[in-house]
Scaffold this active site. Structure first.
Site, PDB file in Angstrom:
ATOM      1  N   SER B 211       0.838  -1.202   0.000  1.00 50.47           N
ATOM      2  CA  SER B 211       0.000   0.000   0.000  1.00 50.47           C
ATOM      3  C   SER B 211       0.873   1.252   0.000  1.00 50.47           C
ATOM      4  CB  SER B 211      -0.937   0.001   1.206  1.00 50.47           C
ATOM      5  OG  SER B 211      -0.188   0.114   2.393  1.00 50.47           O
ATOM      6  N   ARG B 215       0.510   3.173  -3.429  1.00 52.17           N
ATOM      7  CA  ARG B 215      -0.304   4.397  -3.277  1.00 52.17           C
ATOM      8  C   ARG B 215       0.430   5.582  -3.911  1.00 52.17           C
ATOM      9  NH1 ARG B 215      -0.357   4.679   1.677  1.00 52.17           N
ATOM     10  NH2 ARG B 215      -2.374   3.759   2.096  1.00 52.17           N
ATOM     11  N   ASN B 219      -0.855   7.350  -7.392  1.00 52.55           N
ATOM     12  CA  ASN B 219      -1.244   8.758  -7.422  1.00 52.55           C
ATOM     13  C   ASN B 219      -0.426   9.550  -8.422  1.00 52.55           C
ATOM     14  OD1 ASN B 219      -3.280   9.937  -5.359  1.00 52.55           O
ATOM     15  ND2 ASN B 219      -2.280   8.268  -4.282  1.00 52.55           N
TER      16      ASN B 219
END
Lengths: 156, 283
Positions: B211, B215, B219
């Protein structure tokens, strides 16, 4: 987007950067900041202390001033009383002196009057004698008429 | 590149999403890949030269800037650079202290490095997408991705490094037995459910680096993609070009928040995970 050797190369770089930051950057900055914080804290404490002392000094000074004012007032009051006293004394002594001078003058006048009266009396006696001589056309023996002359002089 | 002079939209996008890759060609020779396919054929033994150069360069800028401030730091009145650096250090320090309640001198510098470095790497996303690649083309370099955090190698490298620290401190603070016990008796404290617990906890554990790394990658990759798509509009007539200009500005302004937030999230989650690794008491 392939996973490759980059992964390991980057991991190594990352760990080196973190180690550098941990050894040469973080502790240096932190200690400088902590030092400054302490200095500021000490400064604030010192300022507070100084302010307290100033307040103390001010209240002390105020006390001193009040005491000085009271003392000055007392001194002025004393001086005024003393001055009044002196004026009263001067007045008294002046009055006494005046009375004394007046008395002396009066005594002198009295004396002068007596003296004048005595000489007048003597002159009148002589004049009366002279007048009587003229009237009688002869000399009057003073020794014979002395009593009469004295009685005459005493009537004047 | 056959269509280098006048690429189609698909080629343009693909070009922007390909790293400058150095590796071993299938025929055994070493060199740069000349297309995405060639890069894919190289397999694992490749280095994304652009990602490495840009990330190291930005990291060195970060360290040099902060080292400069640190070496000149005084307890007196701070000014300029020192103020700026101290604000960041104080911010990270406060964040670390509010989350991490154990004694460990590594955590705060680690969070600082992650925050600033990731922020700088993300910041490259705001450089118009064609500037540096076109400049590189003049020097004969055909691929140039300047945003290292859009490369999963970079983000996962950091995430896995953090993961290694999580494992290290878990075992150091709890012992191997304690660490395994934590994996086995959570969330259900029953011996019968040890396999279920282990599966659940193991997934939780693995999810941490995934994660963390994905992440950030997701993004930034998405943000970069939007910028590339907006850049495409510039070659589609005057109306689209002007709309693209507006989009570019709006997206850049929005992205400014995203890149800061992503850098902060990465740093904070690192602190949180390491705090969990240090937590020895049962909850």
């Amino acid at each position: 987007m392939n996973i490759g050797l980059t992964l390991f190369a980057q991991s190594l770089v990352f760990l080196i950067f973190v180690a550098f930051c941990m050894k040469y950057i973080w502790p240096v900055l932190k200690s400088a900041m902590a030092e400054r914080q302490q200095a500021i804290a000490q400064g604030l404490v010192a300022a507070e202390e100084a302010e307290r002392k100033l307040g103390e000094a001010e209240s002390g000074a105020e006390e001193e001033r009040a005491k000085a004012r009271a003392e000055a007032a007392q001194i002025i009051e004393q001086a005024r009383q003393q001055a009044n006293q002196m004026i009263e004394d001067a007045k008294g002594s002046a009055r006494a002196e005046g009375a004394r001078l007046l008395e002396a003058a009066q005594a002198e006048i009295d004396q002068e009057v007596n003296r004048a009266r005595e000489s007048l009396r003597r002159q009148v006696a002589a004049l009366a004698l002279t007048g009587a001589e003229r009237v009688l056309e002869e000399s009057i023996d003073p020794s014979r008429h002395e009593r009469m002359l004295e009685r005459l002089a005493a009537e004047l | 590149m056959a269509s280098a002079e006048n690429p189609t939209s698909a080629e343009y996008i693909k070009h922007h999403l390909t790293n400058l890759t150095y590796g071993q060609h299938p025929d055994g020779s070493w060199g740069f890949a000349h297309s995405a396919e060639e890069a894919a054929e190289m397999g694992f033994w490749t280095v994304h030269v652009d990602s490495m150069v840009w990330s190291i360069g930005l990291g060195v800028i970060f360290l040099a800037l902060f080292r400069r401030a640190a070496s000149r730091a005084t307890a007196g009145v701070p000014a300029g650079l020192q103020n700026f650096v101290e604000i960041i250090v104080e911010f990270i320090d406060d964040t670390t202290e509010s989350i991490f309640h154990h004694k460990n001198d590594l955590i705060a510098p680690l969070a600082l490095t992650i925050f600033v470095w990731v922020f700088l790497m993300n910041l490259m996303d705001l450089v118009p997408v064609d500037w540096v690649p076109e400049l590189a083309k003049l020097f004969g370099i055909h691929y140039m991705k300047i945003v290292p955090s859009t490369d999963p190698n970079i983000t996962m490298a950091m995430a896995l490094s953090v993961f290694a620290l999580i494992l290290y401190y878990s075992i150091k603070c709890k012992g191997v037995g304690g660490f395994l016990a934590e994996l086995s008796f959570h969330p259900f404290p029953s011996k019968l459910l040890v396999p279920v617990n282990f599966v659940l906890e193991f997934v939780t554990l693995i999810a941490k680096p995934l994660s963390l790394g994905l992440r950030l990658f997701g993004n930034l990759y998405a943000g970069e993609m939007i910028f590339v798509l907006i850049a495409l509009m510039f070659s589609a007539g005057i109306v689209f070009a002007m709309a693209g200009g507006v989009f570019q500005f709006v997206w850049a302004a929005f992205h400014l928040i995203v890149i800061t937030l992503q850098a902060f999230v990465f740093a904070v989650l690192t602190i949180v995970y390491l705090a969990q690794a240090h937590d020895t008491d049962e909850h």
